[in-house]
Design an enzyme around this catalytic site. Structure first.
Site, PDB file in Angstrom:
ATOM      1  N   GLY A 122       6.958   0.149  -3.395  1.00  0.00           N
ATOM      2  CA  GLY A 122       7.184  -1.152  -3.131  1.00  0.00           C
ATOM      3  C   GLY A 122       5.661  -1.776  -3.437  1.00  0.00           C
ATOM      4  N   ASP A 123       4.790  -0.930  -3.936  1.00  0.00           N
ATOM      5  CA  ASP A 123       3.406  -1.221  -4.665  1.00  0.00           C
ATOM      6  C   ASP A 123       3.382  -0.715  -5.939  1.00  0.00           C
ATOM      7  OD1 ASP A 123       0.959  -2.213  -4.667  1.00  0.00           O
ATOM      8  OD2 ASP A 123       0.689  -2.307  -2.787  1.00  0.00           O
ATOM      9  N   ASP A 124       2.180  -0.411  -6.608  1.00  0.00           N
ATOM     10  CA  ASP A 124       2.021   0.135  -7.884  1.00  0.00           C
ATOM     11  C   ASP A 124       2.765   1.259  -7.933  1.00  0.00           C
ATOM     12  OD1 ASP A 124       0.456  -2.195  -8.624  1.00  0.00           O
ATOM     13  OD2 ASP A 124      -1.316  -1.059  -7.800  1.00  0.00           O
ATOM     14  N   ALA A 140       5.114  -2.703  -8.014  1.00  0.00           N
ATOM     15  CA  ALA A 140       4.139  -3.671  -8.646  1.00  0.00           C
ATOM     16  C   ALA A 140       3.934  -3.515 -10.007  1.00  0.00           C
ATOM     17  CB  ALA A 140       3.203  -3.836  -7.773  1.00  0.00           C
ATOM     18  N   ASN A 184       0.861  -1.249  -0.080  1.00  0.00           N
ATOM     19  CA  ASN A 184       0.100   0.164  -0.004  1.00  0.00           C
ATOM     20  C   ASN A 184       0.823   1.266  -0.027  1.00  0.00           C
ATOM     21  OD1 ASN A 184      -3.011  -0.548   0.120  1.00  0.00           O
ATOM     22  ND2 ASN A 184      -2.447  -2.124   1.589  1.00  0.00           N
TER      23      ASN A 184
END
Ligand SMILES: *[C@@H]1O[C@H](CO)[C@@H](O)[C@H](O)[C@H]1NC(C)=O
Ligand SMILES: *[C@@H]1O[C@H](CO)[C@@H](O)[C@H](O)[C@H]1NC(C)=O
Ligand SMILES: *[C@@H]1O[C@H](CO)[C@@H](O)[C@H](O)[C@H]1NC(C)=O
Ligand SMILES: *[C@@H]1O[C@H](CO)[C@@H](O)[C@H](O)[C@H]1NC(C)=O
Ligand SMILES: *[C@@H]1O[C@H](CO)[C@@H](O)[C@H](O)[C@H]1NC(C)=O
Ligand SMILES: *[C@@H]1O[C@H](CO)[C@@H](O)[C@H](O)[C@H]1NC(C)=O
Ligand SMILES: *[C@@H]1O[C@H](CO)[C@@H](O)[C@H](O)[C@H]1NC(C)=O
Length: 420
Positions: free
Chosen positions: A229-231, A253, A207
């Site tokens: 660490g995400d999108d 991501a 998130n």
């Protein structure tokens, strides 16, 4: 009087300025910093009250502002914000959980939001927002959707804005969010959030998306860099006429549309999206669309499903992808993060209509340890996927072999993604 003169002599010129009567003719407010552990947010609010219309607000260079209370900088009009200094959030998790500015979508909580028209926020290369996120990463381990994680920078109900030349570090949650906004240029932004919870894989946060758009129109995100660490970018429901160009993302991501369909009975629309000249290093996915399961299971923010809607007219081109662990070209339906006993995808297929979506000119290589699909279009049997195309997808294993191709329920393609 003598005393006052003495005090004024001791103060740096900028602070005297900051006694702000909006200093005509420039109508400029230079924000003072207390530098004594107290909250600088009241002075920031005052500066925007005085100079937020037809004026200029300056966060001073080489200055750190402590932000301990939520900033809702609303009703701005024709304002230039020179964000030269550093804005550092407090780590009082209890305060932020209780007081963040609320938005219904996934119950998000915003620490600083700008609203209004004709807003320029320029960090001139030195401006920095430090979310002090480690405290949130520790707290949210295993519960990414933990309520109240603060979003450090948000344009909300904004019309016509430019945000450029600043950094966001250690964001408590999603980094840079645009909500209910239109006509925005995002240029030369640097984002970095890493956690020391997992030394083996420090980029693997949950998130901490880079750039997110929700219910917004006509946004360009360009010339930017992110280690999140995400999108890296997520076009969430209601995103139309979006353009990404020249973006480099580490440990992300990938570039996402979605997740869509999280809210039961709600129609999510995403239309006219172009993402080009994107480099993804150490990525989980490439360019992808994700939707929730077709039947609600648990509640948002973690659970959801049962929504509908469509995605159309999407171009993903000129991607260079290194060391990807999932698929560069991906449709992922049946996203689910919440709870146990989540029904099998096949039992609760997502609905939705996906049309005219193309992926072209992808180069790079797949992670050597993971059996990866170069193309994975897993459309649900109840969704309609048509007008899909791919061309020049050259993301291969390190030894040069093709990854596998896998397609299901895509109009015009068989299970190995050959045209029929
Ligand atoms: C989050 O939103 C859902 C509805 O979408 C609501 O039922 C729930 O109470 C909210 N949770 C919080 C903590 O606000
Ligand atoms: C889209 O936004 C840009 C600012 O980034 C603006 O120049 C342009 O006029 C907008 N386009 C439309 C159709 O409003
Ligand atoms: C792409 O963006 C980077 C900043 O991340 C910048 O240094 C570079 O000049 C940009 N490239 C082009 C072609 O604009
Ligand atoms: C998408 O782009 C097309 C062609 O430019 C335009 O006609 C249509 O209005 C756009 N859709 C939205 C929702 O803006
Ligand atoms: C497909 O999408 C592209 C890019 O958005 C657009 O230019 C084109 O008009 C679309 N084609 C159809 C048939 O809608
Ligand atoms: C393919 O994408 C790369 C960037 O990854 C770019 O340098 C190259 O020019 C593109 N090729 C074509 C034919 O557009
Ligand atoms: C790919 O990523 C893995 C971690 O998933 C790492 O161990 C490996 O060194 C990376 N390989 C390359 C060539 O970057």
């Amino acid at each position: 009087m003598k005393f006052l003169r003495h005090v004024l002599q001791l103060l740096p010129a900028s602070l005297v300025f900051a006694a702000y009567t909006p200093s005509s003719p420039e109508h400029t407010c230079v924000i003072p910093a207390l530098n004594d552990g107290r909250d600088d947010a009241p002075a920031i609010r005052e500066a925007f009250d005085k100079c937020g219309k037809n004026g200029k607000v300056i966060f001073q260079k080489d200055t750190t502002y402590s932000i301990q209370t939520v900033l809702q900088l609303h009703d701005l009009k024709n304002v230039q914000v020179d964000m030269l200094g550093t804005l550092e959030y407090s780590t009082d998790v209890r305060y932020w959980i209780l007081h963040g500015s609320y938005y219904y979508f996934q119950n998000i909580s915003i620490a600083m939001e700008f609203s209004g028209e004709d807003i320029t926020i320029d960090g001139h290369g030195s401006g920095t927002i430090d979310g002090q996120g480690q405290v949130w990463y520790d707290l949210a381990l295993g519960v990414g959707g933990l309520y109240g994680r603060p979003i450090p920078f948000c344009l909300r109900n904004v019309k016509n804005a430019v945000a450029r030349n600043f950094k966001i570090l250690q964001s408590g949650k999603w980094n840079f969010v645009m909500l209910e906004s239109q006509n925005i240029l995002v240029d030369n932004i640097y984002l970095s959030s890493t956690s020391d919870d997992d030394q083996a894989n420090p980029g693997n946060l949950g998130n901490t998306d880079g750039f997110d758009t929700i219910n917004s129109d006509n946004i360009t995100i360009q010339n930017s860099w992110a280690n999140v660490g995400d999108d890296c970018v997520s076009f969430k429901p209601g995103s139309t006429n979006m353009h990404v160009k020249n973006l480099t993302c580490y440990n992300s991501a990938g570039i996402a549309i979605g997740s869509l369909g999280q809210y039961e009975g709600v129609r999510d629309v995403v239309e006219n999206i172009t993402a080009e000249d994107v480099t993804l290093i150490g990525s989980r996915n490439g360019a992808y669309i994700k939707t929730y399961v077709g039947k609600r299971t648990y509640w948002p923010p973690q659970g959801g499903g049962g929504g509908n809607g469509y995605v159309r007219n999407v171009v993903f081109k000129n991607f260079h992808i290194e060391n990807i662990t999932s698929s560069p070209v991906l449709i992922q339906q049946c996203t689910h993060w919440g709870g146990y006993n989540v029904p099998a995808c096949a039992d609760t297929p997502a609905t939705g209509y996906f049309s005219n979506i193309s992926w072209s000119n992808f180069t790079g290589y797949l992670n050597e340890k993971v059996g990866t699909k170069s193309i994975s279009w897993a459309c649900s049997p109840l969704a309609q996927c048509e007008g899909f195309s791919f061309k020049d997808i050259n993301v291969k294993s390190v030894d040069g072999a093709d990854g596998t191709y896998s397609c299901s329920n895509v109009d015009g393609y068989d299970a190995t993604c050959q045209k029929v």
